[in-house]
Design an enzyme around this catalytic site. Structure first.
Site, short mmCIF file in Angstrom:
data_model
loop_
_atom_site.label_atom_id
_atom_site.label_comp_id
_atom_site.label_asym_id
_atom_site.label_seq_id
_atom_site.Cartn_x
_atom_site.Cartn_y
_atom_site.Cartn_z
N HIS A 1 50.56 46.73 41.04
CA HIS A 1 49.27 46.46 41.28
C HIS A 1 48.90 46.55 42.93
O HIS A 1 49.49 46.13 43.62
CB HIS A 1 48.91 44.86 41.06
CG HIS A 1 49.20 44.32 39.66
ND1 HIS A 1 48.09 44.21 38.76
CD2 HIS A 1 50.42 44.11 39.12
CE1 HIS A 1 48.87 43.91 37.56
NE2 HIS A 1 50.30 43.84 37.80
N ARG B 1 45.73 46.57 43.85
CA ARG B 1 44.12 45.48 44.23
C ARG B 1 43.29 46.81 44.50
O ARG B 1 43.41 47.96 44.24
CB ARG B 1 44.51 44.65 45.34
CG ARG B 1 45.67 43.59 44.91
CD ARG B 1 45.46 43.04 43.33
NE ARG B 1 46.30 41.88 43.33
CZ ARG B 1 46.82 41.30 42.40
NH1 ARG B 1 46.37 41.93 41.03
NH2 ARG B 1 47.81 40.45 42.21
N LYS C 1 46.41 49.92 29.25
CA LYS C 1 47.54 48.74 29.38
C LYS C 1 46.68 48.03 28.23
O LYS C 1 45.34 47.51 28.36
CB LYS C 1 47.12 48.40 30.73
CG LYS C 1 47.96 47.15 30.84
CD LYS C 1 49.22 47.14 30.78
CE LYS C 1 50.18 45.91 30.92
NZ LYS C 1 50.29 45.44 32.39
N HIS D 1 57.40 44.18 32.20
CA HIS D 1 57.86 43.10 33.00
C HIS D 1 58.73 42.47 32.04
O HIS D 1 58.42 40.99 31.72
CB HIS D 1 57.05 42.60 33.86
CG HIS D 1 55.63 42.15 33.29
ND1 HIS D 1 55.30 41.62 32.16
CD2 HIS D 1 54.46 42.47 33.92
CE1 HIS D 1 53.93 41.54 31.84
NE2 HIS D 1 53.43 42.28 32.75
N ASP E 1 56.24 45.31 39.40
CA ASP E 1 55.07 44.53 38.91
C ASP E 1 54.63 43.86 40.42
O ASP E 1 54.12 42.54 40.37
CB ASP E 1 55.38 43.10 37.97
CG ASP E 1 54.05 42.78 37.56
OD1 ASP E 1 53.13 43.25 37.72
OD2 ASP E 1 54.26 41.57 36.91
N HIS F 1 48.80 38.78 46.87
CA HIS F 1 47.67 37.78 46.82
C HIS F 1 47.78 37.15 48.29
O HIS F 1 49.02 37.05 48.83
CB HIS F 1 47.79 36.51 45.84
CG HIS F 1 47.62 36.76 44.35
ND1 HIS F 1 46.50 37.15 43.92
CD2 HIS F 1 48.70 37.30 43.29
CE1 HIS F 1 46.34 37.28 42.66
NE2 HIS F 1 47.66 37.41 42.30
N ALA G 1 49.13 33.87 40.25
CA ALA G 1 50.42 34.66 39.82
C ALA G 1 50.69 35.98 40.47
O ALA G 1 49.96 36.80 40.45
CB ALA G 1 50.64 34.76 38.25
#
Length: 344
Positions: free
Chosen positions: A15, A17, A98, A173, A246, A250, A262
């Site tokens: 990810h 973002r 996905k 994952h 993964d 954050h 998460a």
């Protein structure tokens, strides 16, 4: 062994973002990896070719000068995804779509609520040679969070794989022995990614001695027996299992809160941490396949031609990283010592 040279690896699940966060995440991944499968769970989600192409352009703009890093784009499946969406995405270079059950992870509220309704889309994906990437958890409120993956396999994944034998499916994952067993027993068109956190940790590392929010991810860490099954799977060298970090950033304040987000942000140390695991398993000879070969082969893409070298050298992962907006983020394994370092 004091040094390992590998074909340059790829990250088959991460990810990035968006917006100014890309100025942190893209260089962090490009430091090590040649390519990465970029998750589409933005706000709003990446649901069509136009959005995927625009997102790709933003990622490319955030690459360090001279970087050859290549983002591989994905589509976010919803109940309104059409066959035409798949065709247009394939034409635009999107490599996979996905499947998120609604509510399974960050920004997945727009996701799928009735998987069978997407069967015509899966059929078109198989026809187009587009991979299906699955966050394999059921999300009904009555289901224990530690059982979500097992039940998804039993209730949905078996059906998808049997109905579409030509569709390439990646169970993302994975966290359980059930997933290891299913993928191992399935056809050559079914594979799985495994994260560093699920190889290094189990649920004790999340809950014993206090809640540890920077170890919280989805799917959640499981009991030690499942962790050992994952470690055993990668140690076999099976081509059905490959690297997918993964990595999911954050801000510190979003993790350390009454309702923390998460995700583990592992991009700055992922390959080094995988090397540590493979060394513990006396399986360093299997690392290159896991990190550099199996994913490319499964996706039908050429293996990378350049190499990277890891040296046996202790270093400490920073306690905190400052984002472009000035906010702090705590990286995965912050403050801990790693035994392998990427040679500059």
């Amino acid at each position: 062994m004091q040094q390992i040279t590998l074909t340059q690896p790829d990250d088959w699940h991460l990810h990035f973002r968006d917006n100014d966060m890309l100025l942190e995440t893209v260089p962090a991944t490009a430091r090590t990896f040649k390519r990465a499968i970029v998750m589409p769970n933005l706000v709003p989600p990446v649901v069509n070719a136009e959005l995927a192409s625009a997102y790709r352009d933003r990622i490319l703009a955030a690459r360090p000068q001279g970087s050859e890093f290549e983002p591989l784009m994905t589509l976010f499946l919803t109940n309104t995804t059409s066959i035409d969406d798949i065709r247009a995405a394939k034409k635009a270079g999107v490599v996979a779509a996905k499947l998120y059950p609604a509510g399974a992870t960050t920004n997945s509220d727009a996701a799928v609520k009735g998987i069978e309704a997407l069967f015509p889309v899966f059929a078109e994906m198989a026809e187009q040679g587009m991979l299906l990437l699955i966050h394999g958890e059921v999300t009904e409120s009555h289901v224990d969070i530690f059982d979500r993956e097992k039940l998804f396999i039993e209730q949905f994944l078996v059906k998808i794989v049997n109905q579409f034998p030509q569709l390439k499916v990646v169970l993302e994952h994975i966290t359980t022995s059930d997933a290891v067993d299913f993928v191992s027993a399935s056809s050559h068109n079914v594979a799985a990614t495994i994260t560093p956190q699920h190889l290094l940790l189990n649920r004790n590392d999340l809950l014993v001695g206090g809640v540890r929010p920077h170890n919280f991810c989805l799917p959640v860490l499981k009991r030690s027996t499942h962790q050992q099954a994952l470690r055993k799977a990668v140690a076999t060298g099976s081509s059905k299992f490959f690297l997918g970090t993964d990595s999911a950033p954050h801000e510190k304040s979003a993790k350390e809160s009454a309702c923390g987000c998460a995700g583990c942000y592992s991009a700055w140390s992922a390959l080094e941490l995988y090397a540590q695991v493979f060394e513990e398993l006396d399986a360093l000879d299997k690392l290159e396949g896991f990190a550099s070969h199996h994913g490319a082969d499964f996706y039908g893409l050429p293996r990378n031609t350049k190499q990277v070298t890891l040296v046996k050298e202790e270093w400490t992962i920073p306690e905190v990283i400052t984002l472009p907006n000035g906010e702090p983020i705590v990286p995965f394994f912050a403050g801990q010592t790693v035994n392998w370092a990427l040679k500059a």
